[in-house]
Design a protein around this motif. Structure first.
Motif, PDB file in Angstrom:
ATOM      1  N   HIS A 290       0.838  -1.201   0.000  1.00  0.00           N
ATOM      2  CA  HIS A 290       0.000   0.000   0.000  1.00  0.00           C
ATOM      3  C   HIS A 290       0.873   1.250   0.000  1.00  0.00           C
TER       4      HIS A 290
ATOM      5  N   CYS B  98      -4.142  -0.841   5.796  1.00  0.00           N
ATOM      6  CA  CYS B  98      -4.288  -0.609   4.387  1.00  0.00           C
ATOM      7  C   CYS B  98      -5.459   0.274   4.073  1.00  0.00           C
ATOM      8  N   CYS B  99      -5.170   1.157   3.233  1.00  0.00           N
ATOM      9  CA  CYS B  99      -6.160   1.938   2.502  1.00  0.00           C
ATOM     10  C   CYS B  99      -7.169   2.645   3.386  1.00  0.00           C
TER      11      CYS B  99
END
Lengths: 385, 385
Positions: A290, B98-99
């Motif tokens: 990421h 993540c994200c």
């Protein structure tokens, strides 16, 4: 804020006519036995002799590790998780494999720099993404009523190793498994466990592989059994999510602003009477799992920057039947909708080309899943389940 | 698993009520966060204590940010209420994980408020050497994310006795300011950055300098940042906090954009405030406005003011905008406002209309480096045609 149903709850004590409050038998909670409410500790104590037999009859060795957590929907975790799965040393490991910390992502460059991939790096991405698609297809073919999500994890883990690849989720930020499996109201980051998939579930499988120094990331949501395909709401949200991703990918080319994808995604989701999950976004992907840029999926965001040839990033809209707000289970991973309604997601890893986009994780002609039409609801008076 | 071989029943447990009710898109209460910067010795702590005393009925959280980067916010935070102080730990989840779109510091503050109830104000006190331009974008959360906090503004404290010296000679510090460590141009100190990003500058310790000296300080600060409100104080005492240090709404309201430093823009060799007068715009010119802003803020390029000429500085003359505000009346009677900090910007609807304001001409204010003599006005007019 107790609903009407809760207010009329009766005590489970055999000799008791009292209304029950919110006190429940902890063992029942662990075993997943529902509605085991008692009016008081004394009443519970009096009934213990007969009540505990219920536990024996239901004891499968599975339990809910967070029995007092306020779940937002019907889904529960089914622990214990299976043993940690090993990856052979000969396979190249990412930097977080041991301590769980993605060190390279936490540097200033890792967080802010958008990598432009040269031909060699692009070839590396192309390869790992094709392998990731193979693994997702194998997992999808196995996702049927009657198997556990842990079984899918085992299949993904083995398929990665057969491809000389490390399953990227494994120990990323201490994630315990090799794939994310997210059924029904789980938005993303579901942990594979002993829950058995049932006819009527929808299940997102999110696979990422690390091979040759690059990560390839994709996911799809699948209908489990025929009942799911016959449920109009499930089909509406799954197909809306699929179409949102397709619509966003159509925009990708050099010069397209990162903030644009969210506008298109939210517009389409709304047209299907669905909402966009706000908290999670697409991300740059390359030697890092990421990285920059962030790709928000909601409209009117202030994301800075535009696509350039040689960039790799994911778009992965999460679309919900109800609210777009999320809540995280105490496992610190599983993200669910706050109203417990169903949600679906699709993801591709994308490479920006000179005049458009290459979908690195594109489906093969024989990939399982794929779009379906809205079910025809029977009108002969019979209600569907 | 042996759950209940004991003879005595376990204690009943209370289950959290599920929180499904009335969560649907009800507007969350938003708590303002104020970033307070200033060199060591400028009087930040005195100011903090003054605010806490003056607002002792309010629940105020004070967060110390040690490294000018919200990654390290996971320290403790002090909540003050009615003269009492409580230390709390901010739980910064898995780190980025993540994200996730929201900054982990923002998430940590939100979840603390969920548990402890909302604060009235949040003060983020940075270290002496922090560049507030790195922090502001993190807390300027997209409206679509429905955060429970919003960036209210940046307050910078300067020490009347030492500020001129600090601006003219870099101390032993190294300016932590990405990519602009050119050794050719005039010196850029952290004091410059703290003033250029400020919405309010408090000139403290005024009693330690003569009136002439104080005037020189005021002129210099205004030359750097002609938009910031100035307060001259002794011991950090500001008579009315609301609207002066708190409740600034510096990131939603742009105010009248009266630049107080006309004619002084050359007083500081490093940073200046530049005002651009703009005609009433048509709605169809807004995409051109957006493109012009992207060029200035994202690419640091001033679009050509006329055909064939380019305002391209050499490498050490590249423009760098720290703060941008604009108020732009449209021919249809609407008024747009623009807010920008570093690369991040947003074009918003103003609640006012051209009928309700006297001055129908538009204005864009830029604060930053290498902005003088760049022919912005011609560039803008040529770009929006």
């Amino acid at each position: 804020m107790a609903s009407e149903g809760e207010a009329k709850r009766k005590c489970s004590g055999a000799d008791c006519d009292n209304d029950a409050g919110s006190l429940q038998c902890p063992t029942c909670l662990k075993l997943g036995i529902k509605d085991s409410f008692f009016c008081s500790q004394e009443c519970f104590k009096r009934n213990w002799g007969t009540h505990k037999a219920l536990h024996k009859s239901q004891n499968s060795g599975l339990y809910d590790p967070f029995p007092t957590f306020a779940y937002t929907g019907p889904l529960r975790p089914f622990y214990p998780l299976s043993e940690h799965r090993e990856v052979p040393k000969a396979i190249k490991h990412p930097d977080y494999w041991r301590d769980g910390i993605p060190h390279s992502e936490r540097t200033s460059d890792g967080r802010n720099k958008i990598y432009i991939l040269d031909k060699e790096a692009q070839a590396g991405m192309r390869k790992v993404c094709r392998l990731a698609r193979e693994v997702l297809d194998i997992a999808a073919a196995a996702a049927k009523p009657g198997v556990t999500t842990d079984y899918i994890d085992e299949i993904v883990h083995k398929a990665c190793i057969e491809r000389d690849s490390y399953p990227s989720p494994l120990n990323y930020g201490h994630f315990p498994k090799s794939v994310c499996t997210s059924p029904n109201e789980v938005i993303c980051h579901g942990i594979p466990d002993k829950r058995v998939l049932v006819d009527g579930d929808i299940l997102n499988i999110d696979v990422t592989l690390y091979h040759g120094g690059y990560h390839g990331d994709l996911n799809e949501t699948y209908y489990i059994g025929e009942k799911a395909k016959a449920d109009p709401d499930s089909v509406r949200v799954v197909e809306a999510a699929r179409e949102c991703l397709d619509a966003a990918i159509k925009l990708v080319k050099p010069g397209t602003l990162f903030r644009e994808y969210g506008n298109v995604i939210e517009k389409h989701a709304k047209s299907k009477n669905c909402s966009v999950i706000k908290a999670y976004c697409g991300h740059g992907i390359n030697t890092l799992f990421h990285g920059a840029p962030n790709i928000p999926h909601y409209a009117k965001n202030k994301a800075v920057g535009a696509a350039k040839e040689g960039m790799c990033f994911t778009i992965e809209p999460m679309i919900a039947l109800g609210t777009g707000r999320d809540k995280t289970w105490p496992d610190n991973w599983t993200s669910v909708t706050q109203d417990g309604k169903r949600t679906a997601q699709f993801e591709h890893t994308l490479l920006v080309t000179a005049d458009g986009v290459e979908i690195l994780t594109a489906r093969f002609p024989d990939s399982p899943g794929g779009p379906i039409g809205m079910p025809v609801v029977e009108t002969n008076g019979e209600t569907k389940v | 698993m042996d759950v209940d071989d004991e003879d005595s029943p376990p204690l009943l447990v209370e289950v959290e009520p599920s929180s499904n009710d009335n969560l649907e898109e009800s507007k969350p209460l938003k708590v303002p966060i104020t970033i307070v910067t200033g060199y060591l010795g400028a009087g930040k702590t005195t100011l903090m204590n003054y605010i806490l005393t003056e607002q002792h009925g309010k629940k105020i959280a004070v967060i110390l940010n040690e490294f000018g980067d919200s990654v390290d916010i996971e320290k403790s935070l002090t909540i003050n209420k009615g003269g009492e102080q409580v230390e709390e730990w901010l739980e910064v989840g898995n780190g980025c994980i993540c994200c996730s779109v929201k900054d982990s510091g923002v998430n940590a503050i939100e979840s603390l408020m969920e548990k402890k109830g909302a604060f009235d104000y949040i003060l983020l006190e940075t270290t002496g050497l922090a560049d507030p331009g790195n922090l502001a974008p993190l807390f300027w959360v997209d409206e679509g994310l429905g955060s429970t906090i919003y960036l209210d503004g940046i307050v910078t404290l300067v020490d009347a006795k030492n500020i001129l010296k600090s601006l003219d000679e870099p101390v032993q510090e190294t300016v932590q300011h990405e990519e602009h460590d050119d050794h050719h141009g005039p010196v850029l100190t952290t004091a410059h950055l703290q003033i250029s990003h400020a919405d309010v500058v408090v000139i403290n310790k005024a009693d330690l300098v003569s009136e002439t000296e104080l005037l020189a300080v005021q002129e210099r600060v205004q030359a750097i940042n002609g938009l910031a409100k100035l307060h001259v104080t002794v011991q950090g005492q500001v008579p009315h906090l609301e609207g002066f240090l708190l409740d600034l709404h510096a990131y939603d309201d742009v105010g009248t954009l009266d630049v107080s430093s006309k004619g002084h823009s050359h007083l500081d060799p490093s940073i200046a405030t530049v005002a651009i007068n703009v005609p009433v715009l048509r709605v169809d010119q807004l995409p051109n406005l957006d493109a012009w802003l992207r060029s200035i803020l994202w690419d640091s390029k001033v679009p050509a003011p006329d055909h064939g000429s380019l305002v391209e500085g050499n490498d050490h003359d590249t423009i760098e905008v720290h703060r941008l505000k604009a108020r732009l009346p449209l021919s249809n009677g609407e008024v747009k406002i623009v807010q920008g900090v570093r690369e991040v910007f947003e074009i918003l609807d103003s609640p006012e209309s051209t009928n309700s304001i006297d001055d129908v001409a538009g204005k864009i204010i830029l604060i930053g480096r290498h902005l003088v003599d760049k022919r912005f006005e011609e560039s803008f007019l040529n770009s929006i045609r």
